[in-house]
Design a protein around this motif. Structure first.
Motif, short mmCIF file in Angstrom:
data_model
loop_
_atom_site.label_atom_id
_atom_site.label_comp_id
_atom_site.label_asym_id
_atom_site.label_seq_id
_atom_site.Cartn_x
_atom_site.Cartn_y
_atom_site.Cartn_z
N UNK A 92 19.85 8.28 51.38
CA UNK A 92 18.79 7.27 51.39
C UNK A 92 17.80 7.60 50.27
N UNK A 93 17.19 6.56 49.73
CA UNK A 93 16.22 6.75 48.63
C UNK A 93 14.84 6.29 49.09
N UNK A 94 13.98 7.28 49.35
CA UNK A 94 12.58 6.97 49.67
C UNK A 94 11.77 7.20 48.40
N UNK A 95 10.99 6.21 48.02
CA UNK A 95 10.28 6.28 46.73
C UNK A 95 8.79 5.99 46.89
N UNK A 96 8.03 6.65 46.02
CA UNK A 96 6.59 6.36 45.90
C UNK A 96 6.38 5.88 44.47
N UNK A 97 5.87 4.66 44.30
CA UNK A 97 5.77 4.04 42.97
C UNK A 97 4.34 3.59 42.69
N UNK A 98 4.08 3.38 41.39
CA UNK A 98 2.79 2.82 40.95
C UNK A 98 3.09 1.61 40.08
N UNK A 99 2.48 0.47 40.40
CA UNK A 99 2.70 -0.76 39.67
C UNK A 99 1.71 -0.90 38.52
N UNK A 100 2.05 -1.75 37.57
CA UNK A 100 1.17 -1.98 36.43
C UNK A 100 -0.16 -2.59 36.86
N UNK A 101 -0.15 -3.28 37.98
CA UNK A 101 -1.38 -3.91 38.48
C UNK A 101 -2.36 -2.90 39.05
N UNK A 102 -1.92 -1.64 39.20
CA UNK A 102 -2.77 -0.61 39.78
C UNK A 102 -2.46 -0.36 41.25
N UNK A 103 -1.67 -1.23 41.86
CA UNK A 103 -1.30 -1.03 43.26
C UNK A 103 -0.24 0.06 43.37
N UNK A 104 -0.18 0.67 44.55
CA UNK A 104 0.83 1.70 44.80
C UNK A 104 1.80 1.19 45.85
N UNK A 105 2.99 1.75 45.85
CA UNK A 105 4.00 1.27 46.77
C UNK A 105 4.84 2.37 47.39
N UNK A 128 -5.36 0.52 45.88
CA UNK A 128 -6.03 1.81 46.01
C UNK A 128 -5.14 2.89 46.57
N UNK A 129 -5.77 4.02 46.88
CA UNK A 129 -5.03 5.19 47.34
C UNK A 129 -4.76 5.09 48.84
N UNK A 130 -3.70 5.81 49.25
CA UNK A 130 -3.38 5.90 50.67
C UNK A 130 -4.36 6.83 51.36
N UNK A 131 -4.41 6.71 52.67
CA UNK A 131 -5.32 7.58 53.43
C UNK A 131 -4.75 8.98 53.62
N UNK A 132 -3.50 9.13 53.29
CA UNK A 132 -2.86 10.43 53.46
C UNK A 132 -1.87 10.62 52.31
#
Length: 838
Positions: free
Chosen positions: A67-80, A107-111
């Protein structure tokens, strides 16, 4: 208030947001933009390892396919956050389908991002009805809040302890820091359940805000093409090919299966410190992260080690931080620390040093130049931000002065001294409190200063001080009393220590300021012989600057004495004297030097030197006041070296000039005596002087050749004066010699000068109103005007201006000349055409 997440589904389906059946965005939250949708789709592709079964069972899919779990950053500044997994068959029954569920938020996540890995909120796939439906799917709802996954801080720390992973984690964190700087990816090859742990450990090595810069994906088919910084991979059945070259140049590789790891010359200081704190527990780590979160640090960069040093100095043990590390850390603090944090650091320094004198002495003993610069900058910056101007400002001033004294007393070379004094001067320019008190502190070095490089110290300080004041246009006498006193005291110290090289250098580079200071000391009857020696050393290169000195009377007396000494032994006394006179702009009366000049001349023995010096006197010394007896001696000295046979002597010009001077009856020959005219007019007679008013009488006696020679000499001379051109024409061309004069005028080279235009206009005006204009001369004038249109235009304009001022009793030939020039045909040309027609 809980954070909101927009959703996105990507898979192969009959209907979705694409143009037809196949892989596409199946659905999304309506608040998600099309640009964000398109960007997310690039992260959603899945390619299975080729060695896995092509037609797997559900159990094989569950156990074998990563499985592929990913943490990404978009050009708009949002995170995913995204979970992509293999699902087997698609709507048509073919194998090869996958499903990706992505959540994005502002913005940033709470954790930490890793704590959401494999959260139950992620959907594993579409239902059979959804994948086969031909109806457009409904928009996905916005999620409020997000549940954590199976990873936690404690579980990650337990994993590191159980696997003794601290050393390898230091290298991973070092690789992550370097990878962000140079774009190299970090690749981990390990069991599927261990890869998320390693990524979690790397993220946990940074405070929460910085951890959001560490993008990752736990599985990718081709890691070298991945958009993530941290990449999980399997070695079999994928595009990954590990080689020594790849590990050195393309990526940082940690292959636990084959035990192959990229090597680092040196681990990053921050990595070693952060991982060591994690090893001690989260309670030891969190204060450090809180410190970093309190700074304005928005990116992971190599300078994080400076933040670590800053924390160690102010929050832990200062002994573990070297001077160089602290200097760099303080510079980092000025860039990244918020205002209050900066003020707190400054007070921490102040209180620590004031409360313990032993610590203060030890701290001063360890100071180097860069550390003094940085501590001073931090203290004053904090003081300015606080805006109190009170205790912190006073401490900052006292610290710098004590530190400067410590550095100056410990210098080991001139170069080091220059650097210290440069810091002193720049600091005093920036902070008024330092500027007020620094001179007194620096003056103390004169009490214990020695010869050698201490002279260079004072010399450099004087140079910088003088340069600073001169750049600001501040005269040294108008500067602060402390600086003026320091300047004089330092100059006196240098003279007493016989630092001649330093003094001469300062006098040559800063003649006005240093010269005035030396003259001031000289006027107090101090070290006069030495000071006169300095001026004598610099006399030749600074003659023109002598009049810039404000101690005018003293400067003139000193200058005359030094020149007298110089002239007494000169081989070119007349030239040296006239050069000195010219250099002072004739503002200084040097007549008292003439006896010494002529005495030195009379001592000359070389014939050529005597001739050259006398020629210089006759050509340049017309303004000199020479008494009859001196004049007779000069002439007698010169006459003694000539045979005076004017027909054969090579120095005929000098002989004639000398005799002209000898027989001249006028006091100031340059204004009413034509020096060289006698040489031509009296070619075969003994030369003698005559007044200019007598010139026409002499010109009448000249033959054409002599007149031509005389006119060719005198016209360029007269063009350089401010004489009225009409007067020159009347004087020289009013002797029925207009054709000869025109020939000379035509041959002059400076035809583009205003003086030539004026002279030409005066001549045309004179001959235009003459009784009779010679036809050949008229034709030559027309030819010349035709060839020189610019001069013709100038003459025409001037003739029109004065057309009404001439007597009407005389014929005006100018219109006739104009007509011929305008028609382009001369009088002779017309006659030639007439005869040719016959």
């Amino acid at each position: 208030m809980s954070r909101e997440f927009l959703q996105h589904y990507y898979t192969s389906a009959v209907s979705g947001l694409g143009s037809g059946p196949g892989f596409q965005t199946f659905s999304k939250s309506k608040e998600m933009t099309d640009a964000e949708k398109t960007e997310i789709e690039a992260y959603c592709t899945y390619k299975r390892p080729s060695h896995l079964p092509p037609n797997p069972t559900a159990e094989e899919i569950s156990t074998l396919f990563p499985k592929s779990f990913s943490f990404i950053r978009l050009n708009s500044g949002k995170i995913g956050l995204s979970l992509t997994q293999y699902t087997g068959r698609d709507y048509s029954g073919r194998f090869g389908n996958s499903f990706s569920h992505t959540l994005i938020t502002d913005g940033a996540l709470n954790d930490y991002p890793f704590t959401y890995a494999f959260s139950p909120v992620f959907v594993s796939g579409l239902t059979k009805e959804e994948s086969e439906s031909e109806t457009a799917p409904a928009p996905l709802p916005v999620l409020a809040g997000l549940k954590g996954g199976r990873l936690s801080i404690d579980s990650v720390l337990d994993f590191l302890h159980e696997n003794n992973g601290w050393d390898v984690l230091v290298r991973m964190v070092s690789g992550a820091i370097e990878g962000i700087q140079n774009g190299k990816r970090l690749i981990i090859v390990d069991y599927e359940d261990r890869i998320p742990m390693w990524f979690a450990a790397i993220q946990l090595s940074f405070p929460l805000r910085l951890a959001h810069h560490l993008t990752f994906t736990t599985y990718t088919y081709d890691p070298l093409k991945s958009k993530a910084l941290l990449n999980g991979a399997v070695s079999e059945g994928t595009a990954l090919t590990i080689s020594e070259g790849m590990m050195r140049h393309q990526a940082f590789v940690f292959d636990f299966e084959q035990e192959r790891f990229s090597q680092f010359e040196k681990n990053h200081d921050y990595a070693e410190f952060a991982v060591s704190l994690l090893n001690e527990g989260w309670s030891k780590t969190k204060p450090f992260y809180d410190f970093l979160e309190g700074m304005n640090i928005d990116s992971i960069e190599g300078s994080l080690s400076r933040a670590k040093d800053l924390y160690m100095f102010f929050e832990q043990s200062a002994e573990n931080v070297s001077g160089g590390q602290l200097a760099a850390a303080l510079e980092y603090a000025e860039k990244h620390a918020p205002e209050q944090a900066l003020i707190n650091m400054a007070y921490s320094l102040k209180n620590g040093l004031e409360d313990n004198k032993d610590d203060q002495k030890a701290f001063l003993a360890d100071l180097d130049l860069e550390l003094v610069r940085r501590v001073t900058s931090l203290l004053f910056t904090a003081s300015e931000k606080e805006g109190s101007g009170g205790a912190l400002t006073q401490f900052s001033t006292a610290f710098f002065l004590d530190a400067a004294e410590h550095l100056l007393k410990g210098i080991r070379s001139s170069a080091e001294a220059e650097q210290i004094l440069e810091l002193c001067l720049k600091t005093s320019q920036r902070y008024p409190q330092i500027k007020e008190k620094l001179p007194k502190k620096l003056s103390e070095i004169l009490k214990w200063g020695k010869e050698g490089y201490y002279s260079d110290i004072i010399g450099y300080f004087l140079e910088e001080t003088i340069s600073l004041h001169e750049l600001k246009g501040i005269h040294w006498l108008n500067s602060e009393e402390s600086y003026r006193k320091l300047l004089l005291t330092s100059a006196l110290w240098l003279i007493e220590k016989q630092a001649d090289r330093v003094v001469n250098g300062l006098l040559n580079d800063y003649y006005r300021t240093m010269g005035n200071a030396l003259l001031y000391i000289h006027s107090k009857n101090r070290l006069q012989e030495k000071i006169e020696g300095y001026f004598k050393e610099n006399l030749n290169s600074n003659l023109a600057k002598i009049m810039d000195l404000d101690e005018t009377a003293a400067a003139e007396t000193l200058f005359v004495n030094l020149q007298k000494e110089k002239l007494s032994g000169s081989d070119l006394p007349i030239s040296d004297f006239l050069n000195a006179q010219a250099a002072t702009g004739h503002r200084m009366n040097l007549d008292s030097l003439l006896p010494a000049v002529f005495e030195a001349f009379n001592q000359l023995e070389n014939t050529q030197t005597i001739k050259a010096e006398m020629q210089v006197l006759l050509q340049r010394g017309s303004q000199l006041t020479i008494n009859p007896s001196e004049k007779s001696r000069l002439i007698e000295k010169t006459e003694g070296i000539f045979s005076f046979t004017s027909e054969t002597n090579r120095d005929k010009s000098l002989v004639r000039n000398l005799y002209d001077w000898k027989n001249a009856k006028l006091t100031k020959p340059d204004k009413s005596y034509l020096l060289t005219a006698g040489c031509i007019i009296h070619d075969r007679e003994t030369p003698y002087g005559f007044n200019l008013s007598e010139l026409p009488l002499h010109l009448i006696k000249l033959g054409d050749k002599q007149y031509f020679q005389f006119a060719a000499w005198v016209l360029p001379v007269r063009m350089k004066t401010e004489e009225n051109p009409d007067d020159v024409i009347k004087l020289l061309a009013g002797t029925k010699r207009s054709p000869l004069f025109w020939q000379v005028l035509q041959n002059l080279e400076e035809k583009n000068s205003p003086a030539y235009s004026s002279l030409l206009t005066a001549f045309i005006r004179n001959i235009s109103h003459s009784e009779e204009l010679d036809e050949e001369l008229e034709d030559r004038i027309v030819q010349f005007m035709t060839q020189n249109k610019k001069l013709y235009k100038h003459v025409s304009e001037k003739m029109e201006e004065k057309s009404g001022r001439k007597s009407r009793s005389k014929e005006n030939y100018w219109p006739r000349i104009q007509e011929q020039v305008e028609s382009g045909q001369t009088l002779f040309g017309k006659m030639k055409g007439l005869f040719s027609r016959r």
